[in-house]
Write a protein that holds these residues in place. Sequence first.
Motif, PDB file in Angstrom:
ATOM      1  N   GLY A  23      -4.741  16.370 -23.693  1.00  0.00           N
ATOM      2  CA  GLY A  23      -6.082  16.090 -25.163  1.00  0.00           C
ATOM      3  C   GLY A  23      -6.178  16.836 -25.987  1.00  0.00           C
ATOM      4  N   PRO A  24      -6.620  16.692 -26.781  1.00  0.00           N
ATOM      5  CA  PRO A  24      -6.691  17.833 -28.059  1.00  0.00           C
ATOM      6  C   PRO A  24      -7.397  19.128 -27.263  1.00  0.00           C
ATOM      7  CG  PRO A  24      -7.532  15.722 -29.161  1.00  0.00           C
ATOM      8  CD  PRO A  24      -7.064  15.501 -27.553  1.00  0.00           C
ATOM      9  N   LEU A  25      -7.033  20.654 -27.729  1.00  0.00           N
ATOM     10  CA  LEU A  25      -7.470  22.176 -27.927  1.00  0.00           C
ATOM     11  C   LEU A  25      -9.057  21.975 -28.459  1.00  0.00           C
ATOM     12  CD1 LEU A  25      -6.521  23.800 -25.732  1.00  0.00           C
ATOM     13  CD2 LEU A  25      -5.665  24.884 -27.491  1.00  0.00           C
ATOM     14  N   ALA A  26     -10.153  21.581 -28.035  1.00  0.00           N
ATOM     15  CA  ALA A  26     -11.460  21.029 -28.386  1.00  0.00           C
ATOM     16  C   ALA A  26     -11.991  22.652 -28.471  1.00  0.00           C
ATOM     17  CB  ALA A  26     -12.196  20.157 -28.309  1.00  0.00           C
ATOM     18  N   THR A  51      -3.548  29.327 -17.525  1.00  0.00           N
ATOM     19  CA  THR A  51      -3.616  28.357 -16.864  1.00  0.00           C
ATOM     20  C   THR A  51      -2.826  28.022 -15.759  1.00  0.00           C
ATOM     21  OG1 THR A  51      -3.631  25.967 -18.127  1.00  0.00           O
ATOM     22  CG2 THR A  51      -5.774  27.967 -18.195  1.00  0.00           C
ATOM     23  N   GLY A  52      -1.185  27.257 -16.342  1.00  0.00           N
ATOM     24  CA  GLY A  52      -0.365  26.746 -15.395  1.00  0.00           C
ATOM     25  C   GLY A  52      -0.802  25.158 -15.390  1.00  0.00           C
ATOM     26  N   ALA A  94     -13.363  32.194 -27.430  1.00  0.00           N
ATOM     27  CA  ALA A  94     -13.992  31.023 -27.423  1.00  0.00           C
ATOM     28  C   ALA A  94     -14.942  30.625 -26.238  1.00  0.00           C
ATOM     29  CB  ALA A  94     -12.989  30.477 -28.704  1.00  0.00           C
ATOM     30  N   GLU A  95     -15.158  29.217 -26.330  1.00  0.00           N
ATOM     31  CA  GLU A  95     -16.446  28.688 -25.489  1.00  0.00           C
ATOM     32  C   GLU A  95     -15.092  27.145 -25.356  1.00  0.00           C
ATOM     33  OE1 GLU A  95     -18.399  29.653 -22.929  1.00  0.00           O
ATOM     34  OE2 GLU A  95     -18.886  31.068 -23.708  1.00  0.00           O
ATOM     35  N   HIS A  96     -14.363  27.111 -24.607  1.00  0.00           N
ATOM     36  CA  HIS A  96     -14.028  25.679 -24.342  1.00  0.00           C
ATOM     37  C   HIS A  96     -13.867  24.929 -22.847  1.00  0.00           C
ATOM     38  CE1 HIS A  96     -10.517  28.171 -22.724  1.00  0.00           C
ATOM     39  NE2 HIS A  96     -11.122  28.675 -23.886  1.00  0.00           N
ATOM     40  N   PRO A  97     -13.957  24.047 -22.532  1.00  0.00           N
ATOM     41  CA  PRO A  97     -13.145  23.201 -21.383  1.00  0.00           C
ATOM     42  C   PRO A  97     -12.269  24.206 -19.504  1.00  0.00           C
ATOM     43  CG  PRO A  97     -12.854  22.070 -22.896  1.00  0.00           C
ATOM     44  CD  PRO A  97     -12.971  22.690 -23.884  1.00  0.00           C
ATOM     45  N   TRP A  98     -11.699  24.979 -20.903  1.00  0.00           N
ATOM     46  CA  TRP A  98     -10.506  26.268 -20.046  1.00  0.00           C
ATOM     47  C   TRP A  98     -11.074  26.917 -19.454  1.00  0.00           C
ATOM     48  CZ3 TRP A  98      -9.654  22.956 -24.467  1.00  0.00           C
ATOM     49  CH2 TRP A  98      -8.776  21.896 -23.723  1.00  0.00           C
ATOM     50  N   ARG A  99     -12.483  27.002 -20.131  1.00  0.00           N
ATOM     51  CA  ARG A  99     -13.113  28.933 -19.939  1.00  0.00           C
ATOM     52  C   ARG A  99     -12.796  28.965 -18.361  1.00  0.00           C
ATOM     53  NH1 ARG A  99     -15.202  32.515 -22.539  1.00  0.00           N
ATOM     54  NH2 ARG A  99     -15.246  33.656 -21.346  1.00  0.00           N
ATOM     55  N   PRO A 141      -7.353  33.974 -12.738  1.00  0.00           N
ATOM     56  CA  PRO A 141      -6.163  34.191 -14.164  1.00  0.00           C
ATOM     57  C   PRO A 141      -5.638  34.393 -12.248  1.00  0.00           C
ATOM     58  CG  PRO A 141      -7.005  36.767 -14.149  1.00  0.00           C
ATOM     59  CD  PRO A 141      -8.615  35.473 -13.983  1.00  0.00           C
ATOM     60  N   GLY A 142      -5.459  34.498 -11.159  1.00  0.00           N
ATOM     61  CA  GLY A 142      -4.745  34.284 -10.157  1.00  0.00           C
ATOM     62  C   GLY A 142      -4.702  32.779  -9.367  1.00  0.00           C
ATOM     63  N   GLU A 143      -5.654  32.606  -9.747  1.00  0.00           N
ATOM     64  CA  GLU A 143      -4.693  30.769  -9.234  1.00  0.00           C
ATOM     65  C   GLU A 143      -3.978  30.252  -9.825  1.00  0.00           C
ATOM     66  OE1 GLU A 143      -8.300  29.085  -9.226  1.00  0.00           O
ATOM     67  OE2 GLU A 143      -9.664  30.320  -7.776  1.00  0.00           O
ATOM     68  N   ALA A 144      -3.993  30.457 -11.524  1.00  0.00           N
ATOM     69  CA  ALA A 144      -2.704  29.969 -11.816  1.00  0.00           C
ATOM     70  C   ALA A 144      -1.530  30.514 -11.936  1.00  0.00           C
ATOM     71  CB  ALA A 144      -2.528  30.075 -13.528  1.00  0.00           C
ATOM     72  N   ARG A 145      -1.251  30.880 -11.125  1.00  0.00           N
ATOM     73  CA  ARG A 145       0.135  31.878 -10.750  1.00  0.00           C
ATOM     74  C   ARG A 145       0.845  31.133 -10.158  1.00  0.00           C
ATOM     75  NH1 ARG A 145       0.249  36.404 -12.766  1.00  0.00           N
ATOM     76  NH2 ARG A 145      -1.042  38.204 -12.356  1.00  0.00           N
ATOM     77  N   ARG A 146       2.343  30.297 -10.812  1.00  0.00           N
ATOM     78  CA  ARG A 146       3.057  29.133 -10.292  1.00  0.00           C
ATOM     79  C   ARG A 146       4.469  29.996  -9.276  1.00  0.00           C
ATOM     80  NH1 ARG A 146       3.443  27.551 -15.919  1.00  0.00           N
ATOM     81  NH2 ARG A 146       1.731  26.338 -16.613  1.00  0.00           N
ATOM     82  N   PRO A 147       4.770  28.989  -8.917  1.00  0.00           N
ATOM     83  CA  PRO A 147       6.173  29.455  -7.830  1.00  0.00           C
ATOM     84  C   PRO A 147       7.517  29.836  -9.078  1.00  0.00           C
ATOM     85  CG  PRO A 147       5.837  27.402  -7.090  1.00  0.00           C
ATOM     86  CD  PRO A 147       4.553  28.267  -7.722  1.00  0.00           C
ATOM     87  N   ALA A 148       8.094  30.974  -8.310  1.00  0.00           N
ATOM     88  CA  ALA A 148       9.235  31.004  -9.744  1.00  0.00           C
ATOM     89  C   ALA A 148      10.272  29.723  -9.788  1.00  0.00           C
ATOM     90  CB  ALA A 148      10.587  32.150  -8.658  1.00  0.00           C
TER      91      ALA A 148
END
Length: 354
Positions: free
Chosen positions: A173-176, A167-168, A230-235, A241-248
């Motif tokens: 909080g906890p991973l629920a 996700t980047g 699985a179902e979770h708030p980060w789905r 996934p393209g939006e999670a790219r971080r600069p070097a």
Amino acid sequence: MSAVGAGGTTVDADGSSFGAGDVDGSSFRTGDADGSSFRTGDVDEAREELDARYYTSRMELVERRSRPFAARFDTVVLGPLVIGDLSCGADVRMSFGELGAYHLNAPLTGTMELRQGGGPALVATAAEGLLLDPAGDTFLDRWSGDCRTLAVKIGAAALRERLERLTGRPPRGPLAFEPRLDITRGPGLSWVRLARRVAYEALTGEGLARHELVAGPLQEALLNGLLLAAEHPWREALDRPGEARRPAPVKRAMDAVRERPEHPFTTTELAALARVSVRRLQESFREYVGMSPMAYVREVRLDRVREELRAAAPDEVSVSEVAWRWGFGHQGRFAARYRERYGEPPSRTLRTGR
């Protein structure tokens, strides 16, 4: 087509028969610390095997006049994952403390009735697996004698780090997770098939699943797949996934922190490692990580504190010395941050972790 695995275990090439072989009343184990086939007709021996592979527990027969107890456990260890094909032959009940890891039960046949952390009773079936949380006392009220299950233990820290990389951003909080997982179709079924296939390859000892060039990517694929199934708030973030790219530069700084979180980093030092100015690093971290560089250092250190507290016994270490070792000098602020992130005080993690 079938092949012969460790200890003569017969397994189909697609992994659908990962875990086989009858129990004649005698006990035996073949394999090694990373993969073994275990058979026994003794309840205490079966419990000890599960304690060694998964979690400390209590086990007893539900009805002593039911079918004879005949445990068949085939397990493989793949980095942060333990994958097992398990059955007992007779109805049993088990109780655990906190698991300290995520755990998926995906029955191939039969049912498993479970409760965790004061929540409602849930039933794992061949249509719906159950994904359990690391926290909360866990009770397996009935593991039916006809139940053969894929049991997967997933390291909490590894799953959390995988989510962060995908996700980047570090999850707050906890991973629920939603405990129910459809294993009859779609990503759930695909993940179960993948886990069984990888376990089959690792158990035979002749495939590539344990080769260092293949094992790491396979483990990442299993972690990635579970996060997608699985179902979770980060789905939603994982679906883009393209939006999670971080600069070097951000990636270089984050990698440095993860490699040496105990190091007394400063923003200036991290900027030098990232090869950008301090201002550029701070702006990039806020945009792509959602926090400042030093806040990220604290997040990684908190994760390491939690890992150490979970692995230790209360008579071995104290919360204050673990916190100090990871750079938290002010105990009050540390405890407040810890509770905010994990939903419990660090003292409770230490008491219940192991």
